[in-house]
Each structure stands twice: as structure tokens, then as C-alpha cells.
Motif scaffolding. Structure first.
Motif, PDB file in Angstrom:
ATOM      1  N   ARG A 262     -82.139  -1.348  19.651  1.00 24.75           N
ATOM      2  CA  ARG A 262     -83.102  -2.205  18.932  1.00 24.75           C
ATOM      3  C   ARG A 262     -82.540  -3.580  18.622  1.00 24.75           C
ATOM      4  O   ARG A 262     -81.320  -3.786  18.582  1.00 24.75           O
ATOM      5  N   LEU A 263     -83.447  -4.491  18.352  1.00 27.91           N
ATOM      6  CA  LEU A 263     -83.032  -5.802  17.837  1.00 27.91           C
ATOM      7  C   LEU A 263     -82.481  -5.611  16.433  1.00 27.91           C
ATOM      8  O   LEU A 263     -82.837  -4.660  15.740  1.00 27.91           O
ATOM      9  N   SER A 264     -81.629  -6.530  16.006  1.00 30.54           N
ATOM     10  CA  SER A 264     -81.193  -6.536  14.608  1.00 30.54           C
ATOM     11  C   SER A 264     -82.040  -7.569  13.855  1.00 30.54           C
ATOM     12  O   SER A 264     -82.632  -8.473  14.461  1.00 30.54           O
ATOM     13  N   ALA A 265     -82.059  -7.422  12.539  1.00 31.97           N
ATOM     14  CA  ALA A 265     -82.770  -8.416  11.719  1.00 31.97           C
ATOM     15  C   ALA A 265     -82.183  -9.806  11.973  1.00 31.97           C
ATOM     16  O   ALA A 265     -82.907 -10.819  11.979  1.00 31.97           O
ATOM     17  N   GLU A 266     -80.888  -9.849  12.235  1.00 35.90           N
ATOM     18  CA  GLU A 266     -80.225 -11.147  12.484  1.00 35.90           C
ATOM     19  C   GLU A 266     -80.721 -11.773  13.793  1.00 35.90           C
ATOM     20  O   GLU A 266     -80.786 -13.003  13.908  1.00 35.90           O
TER      21      GLU A 266
ATOM     22  N   SER B 143     -95.858 -21.666  13.348  1.00 34.02           N
ATOM     23  CA  SER B 143     -95.252 -20.880  14.422  1.00 34.02           C
ATOM     24  C   SER B 143     -95.473 -19.397  14.184  1.00 34.02           C
ATOM     25  O   SER B 143     -95.540 -18.936  13.051  1.00 34.02           O
ATOM     26  N   LEU B 144     -95.535 -18.684  15.287  1.00 37.35           N
ATOM     27  CA  LEU B 144     -95.743 -17.244  15.231  1.00 37.35           C
ATOM     28  C   LEU B 144     -94.542 -16.568  15.880  1.00 37.35           C
ATOM     29  O   LEU B 144     -94.185 -16.897  17.018  1.00 37.35           O
ATOM     30  N   VAL B 145     -93.918 -15.645  15.151  1.00 40.11           N
ATOM     31  CA  VAL B 145     -92.813 -14.862  15.726  1.00 40.11           C
ATOM     32  C   VAL B 145     -93.295 -13.419  15.865  1.00 40.11           C
ATOM     33  O   VAL B 145     -93.848 -12.846  14.920  1.00 40.11           O
ATOM     34  N   GLU B 146     -93.103 -12.868  17.054  1.00 39.44           N
ATOM     35  CA  GLU B 146     -93.634 -11.534  17.363  1.00 39.44           C
ATOM     36  C   GLU B 146     -92.498 -10.614  17.795  1.00 39.44           C
ATOM     37  O   GLU B 146     -92.217 -10.462  18.978  1.00 39.44           O
ATOM     38  N   PRO B 147     -91.812 -10.012  16.808  1.00 37.79           N
ATOM     39  CA  PRO B 147     -90.682  -9.152  17.179  1.00 37.79           C
ATOM     40  C   PRO B 147     -91.131  -7.820  17.765  1.00 37.79           C
ATOM     41  O   PRO B 147     -92.172  -7.286  17.401  1.00 37.79           O
ATOM     42  N   GLY B 148     -90.285  -7.287  18.643  1.00 39.72           N
ATOM     43  CA  GLY B 148     -90.390  -5.886  19.043  1.00 39.72           C
ATOM     44  C   GLY B 148     -89.570  -5.048  18.070  1.00 39.72           C
ATOM     45  O   GLY B 148     -89.243  -5.501  16.964  1.00 39.72           O
ATOM     46  N   ALA B 149     -89.208  -3.831  18.510  1.00 39.87           N
ATOM     47  CA  ALA B 149     -88.553  -2.880  17.602  1.00 39.87           C
ATOM     48  C   ALA B 149     -87.254  -3.454  17.047  1.00 39.87           C
ATOM     49  O   ALA B 149     -86.332  -3.787  17.782  1.00 39.87           O
ATOM     50  N   THR B 150     -87.216  -3.561  15.742  1.00 39.79           N
ATOM     51  CA  THR B 150     -86.078  -4.164  15.039  1.00 39.79           C
ATOM     52  C   THR B 150     -85.572  -3.165  14.002  1.00 39.79           C
ATOM     53  O   THR B 150     -86.377  -2.555  13.282  1.00 39.79           O
ATOM     54  N   ALA B 151     -84.266  -2.999  13.944  1.00 38.43           N
ATOM     55  CA  ALA B 151     -83.684  -1.983  13.042  1.00 38.43           C
ATOM     56  C   ALA B 151     -83.743  -2.475  11.595  1.00 38.43           C
ATOM     57  O   ALA B 151     -82.888  -3.249  11.155  1.00 38.43           O
ATOM     58  N   THR B 152     -84.762  -2.045  10.872  1.00 38.93           N
ATOM     59  CA  THR B 152     -84.941  -2.392   9.453  1.00 38.93           C
ATOM     60  C   THR B 152     -85.512  -1.160   8.741  1.00 38.93           C
ATOM     61  O   THR B 152     -85.641  -0.101   9.342  1.00 38.93           O
TER      62      THR B 152
ATOM     63  N   ALA C 125     -88.033 -11.042   1.202  1.00 34.11           N
ATOM     64  CA  ALA C 125     -86.611 -11.391   1.392  1.00 34.11           C
ATOM     65  C   ALA C 125     -85.678 -10.305   0.881  1.00 34.11           C
ATOM     66  O   ALA C 125     -84.466 -10.463   0.957  1.00 34.11           O
ATOM     67  N   SER C 126     -86.225  -9.190   0.376  1.00 32.81           N
ATOM     68  CA  SER C 126     -85.350  -8.165  -0.204  1.00 32.81           C
ATOM     69  C   SER C 126     -84.740  -7.231   0.827  1.00 32.81           C
ATOM     70  O   SER C 126     -83.871  -6.433   0.490  1.00 32.81           O
ATOM     71  N   SER C 127     -85.181  -7.294   2.081  1.00 37.80           N
ATOM     72  CA  SER C 127     -84.569  -6.443   3.108  1.00 37.80           C
ATOM     73  C   SER C 127     -84.876  -6.990   4.494  1.00 37.80           C
ATOM     74  O   SER C 127     -85.639  -7.947   4.644  1.00 37.80           O
ATOM     75  N   GLY C 128     -84.256  -6.378   5.488  1.00 34.95           N
ATOM     76  CA  GLY C 128     -84.598  -6.601   6.888  1.00 34.95           C
ATOM     77  C   GLY C 128     -84.641  -8.056   7.323  1.00 34.95           C
ATOM     78  O   GLY C 128     -83.746  -8.853   7.013  1.00 34.95           O
ATOM     79  N   ILE C 129     -85.700  -8.387   8.024  1.00 36.21           N
ATOM     80  CA  ILE C 129     -85.832  -9.700   8.655  1.00 36.21           C
ATOM     81  C   ILE C 129     -85.852 -10.814   7.602  1.00 36.21           C
ATOM     82  O   ILE C 129     -85.249 -11.877   7.791  1.00 36.21           O
ATOM     83  N   GLY C 130     -86.538 -10.575   6.480  1.00 39.81           N
ATOM     84  CA  GLY C 130     -86.634 -11.610   5.441  1.00 39.81           C
ATOM     85  C   GLY C 130     -85.279 -11.955   4.851  1.00 39.81           C
ATOM     86  O   GLY C 130     -84.948 -13.136   4.663  1.00 39.81           O
ATOM     87  N   ALA C 131     -84.481 -10.920   4.552  1.00 42.71           N
ATOM     88  CA  ALA C 131     -83.149 -11.169   3.983  1.00 42.71           C
ATOM     89  C   ALA C 131     -82.283 -11.927   4.990  1.00 42.71           C
ATOM     90  O   ALA C 131     -81.597 -12.899   4.633  1.00 42.71           O
ATOM     91  N   ALA C 132     -82.345 -11.492   6.237  1.00 46.20           N
ATOM     92  CA  ALA C 132     -81.539 -12.162   7.273  1.00 46.20           C
ATOM     93  C   ALA C 132     -82.009 -13.599   7.491  1.00 46.20           C
ATOM     94  O   ALA C 132     -81.188 -14.514   7.695  1.00 46.20           O
ATOM     95  N   ALA C 133     -83.322 -13.812   7.415  1.00 49.78           N
ATOM     96  CA  ALA C 133     -83.853 -15.176   7.591  1.00 49.78           C
ATOM     97  C   ALA C 133     -83.386 -16.083   6.455  1.00 49.78           C
ATOM     98  O   ALA C 133     -83.013 -17.241   6.680  1.00 49.78           O
TER      99      ALA C 133
END
Ligand code: NDP
Length: 253
Positions: free
Chosen positions: A220-224, A188-197, A15-23
Motif C-alpha cells: 500500500r501507499l503510505s500516508a507520507e 486541486s483534487l487528490v485521489e489516493p488508492g489504498a493507503t495504510a491508515t 489532521a489527527s491521523s493518516g494522510i492529514g497528519a502526514a500532510a
């Protein structure tokens, strides 16, 4: 129709950066109290403060998920301090790419220990609590969202061990889903493509250049964007399970 998460508790790893922080922000905005786990506590403390300012509830858990005892403690502290565990977002990960021939073995070991063993340790510790929460109000369903990747679906030259860890996450998730879905724990499984993190930044310089070239010109996708997918999954009504979500930037081939 979406169910809000008021009265529920979520644990987010990485949760300290990227997708985790946004989630974590997205789940908090839906009403969940959130436990923030990662190694960089300065980042987690800042995020917890942002959540508090917005009226949410968050706790900081310094955690290295590759250490089974720390992973278990993160789960136990979540339940002790926030009262229950309804949602686990198993997100912590690293992506160390490059040719397999002559690759530093330490990179392979890091990916297996974080992307796979870390996720398994958290899953193992969380499952009894998720099963318990699945029987309780306010939602009577619980969620484990495992963050895989397009790399968990499609293997590519230069990504062998990252592919291996993410394919393993997919296999584990599907088998576990079959085991616990009858008891209203959705896997559930989430399978992101290129995400700016920050993910690519941990690679050796020559590998970073290759990654940059591959995604040159791709918006690119954003973490959000991915956090939005995670929030969608966990706010479905109890009878709706989104088993898998593969999300690429539109321009990614
Ligand atoms: P970031 O590098 O921004 O975030 C990775 C997170 O993992 C950080 O919070 C980091 O925290 C945490 N982490 C790393 N090692 C450990 C550890 N040993 N214990 C606890 N936490 C750890 O990358 P992303 O947000 O992009 O990555 C999140 C997930 O998304 C990963 O699983 C990744 O594989 C996946 N993904 C990302 C894609 C992308 O293009 N960005 C595409 C597909 C999937 P800290 O260092 O503070 O411990």
C-alpha cells in the motif's frame, strides 16, 4: 522549481491521523504555519508538539467538520491566530463500505455529513480568506486541496455511498476551480488508492475482512506518499496548477 511555503498558513482537516497528519508535517517542513483540525485533540496536541520540536508553528483546533459552526470557527481561528489562510487541505473523511442493500442508514449519513457536507462547510468558510491571500505576498496564490479517492473516479460494487460522496467532491472541485482559478486560487483534487491508515478500521468486522482480502499482497501507499503529492501541488509556482492527481499503489488494479 518548487516555491517554499515560508510566511504562509495552512489549515488541515482530519489532521489527527493518516494522510492529514502526514500532510501537516509536510507543509510545516516546507515552512507553513499549520492549523490542525479534528476531533481527537490528544493526537493533535502530540502532532503540534512534534512540529514545534522541528522548529515549526502549529495550533490545535478541536473541530467536528459536520457542524457548520465548528467548521467556520476552525477557519476563523486559523486566520485570527496565524494571521491569514493560504492553503486549505480538505482531508477529513470516513469510508464505510459494504452492500447497499440493508446497509445501516447511519453509515450513509455519516459519510455524506463528513466527506461532503464537512468539506463544503470548510470550503465555504475558507474561500473569502483564500481569495484574499491569493493577492498577497509571499506567494500571491492560494490553494484548496480536496482529498477524494480512486473511489471518486471509479464506482465499485460495495462502495456505493462512499463512491457517491467522493464523486461529488470531484464535481464540486472542478466547478469551483473554474470559478476561482482566474483569481489565483487553485482548486486541486487528490485521489489516493489504498493507503495504510486507520480508514478501514471504522468498518463493521465482515467489511474489514472483505477489504483486507481485496488488498491482500498489495504494497500500500503510505500516508507520507500522499502528503508528498499534496506538498508538490501547493509548492508549484503561481502559474502552474495541478488540477488532479490520481495515485494508486503500483500493484493496485
Ligand atoms: P484516517 O482514518 O487515518 O483519518 C481520517 C481523519 O478524518 C482523522 O484525522 C479523523 O479525525 C478525521 N475525521 C473524521 N471525522 C471527522 C469529523 N467529523 N470532523 C473532523 N475530522 C474528522 O484515514 P485517512 O488518512 O486514510 O483518510 C483521509 C482522507 O483520505 C479521507 O478523506 C479518505 O476518504 C481519503 N482516502 C483515503 C484512502 C486510504 O486508502 N486510506 C484512499 C483514498 C482516499 P478525528 O477522528 O480525530 O476527528
Amino acid at each position: 522549481m518548487a516555491d517554499r511555503l515560508d510566511g504562509t498558513v495552512a489549515l488541515v482537516t482530519g489532521a489527527s491521523s493518516g494522510i492529514g497528519a502526514a500532510a501537516a508535517l509536510a507543509l510545516s517542513a516546507e515552512g507553513a504555519a499549520v492549523a490542525l483540525a479534528a476531533r481527537r485533540t490528544d493526537r493533535l496536541t502530540d502532532l503540534a508538539a512534534r512540529i514545534a520540536v522541528a522548529g515549526g508553528d502549529a495550533i490545535v483546533l478541536e473541530t467536528d467538520v459536520t457542524d457548520e459552526a465548528q467548521a467556520r470557527q476552525a477557519v476563523e481561528r486559523t486566520v485570527d491566530e496565524l494571521g491569514r489562510l493560504d492553503t486549505l487541505v480538505n482531508n477529513a473523511g470516513v469510508m464505510l463500505l459494504g452492500p447497499a442493500v440493508d446497509a445501516p442508514l447511519s453509515e450513509w449519513e455519516r459519510m455524506v455529513s463528513i466527506n461532503l457536507m464537512g468539506l463544503l462547510y470548510c470550503a465555504h468558510a475558507a474561500l473569502p480568506h483564500l481569495l484574499e491571500a491569493a493577492g498577497k505576498q509571499p506567494r500571491r496564490v492560494a490553494d484548496m486541496v480536496n482529498i477524494s479517492s480512486v473511489a471518486g473516479r471509479v464506482a465499485r460494487n460495495g462502495s456505493a455511498v462512499y463512491n457517491a460522496t467522493k464523486h461529488a467532491v470531484g464535481a464540486f472541485s472542478e466547478a469551483l476551480r473554474q470559478e476561482v482559478t482566474g483569481r489565483f486560487v487553485r482548486i486541486s483534487l487528490v485521489e489516493p488508492g489504498a493507503t495504510a491508515t486507520e480508514l478501514a478500521s471504522h468498518n463493521r468486522p465482515e467489511v474489514r475482512t472483505t477489504i483486507q482480502q481485496r488488498f491482500e499482497g498489495v504494497e500500500r501507499l503510505s500516508a507520507e506518499d500522499i502528503a508528498d503529492n499534496i506538498a508538490y501541488i501547493v509548492t508549484r509556482p503561481r502559474h502552474v496548477a495541478v488540477n488532479e492527481m490520481l495515485v494508486r499503489p503500483t500493484q493496485q488494479t
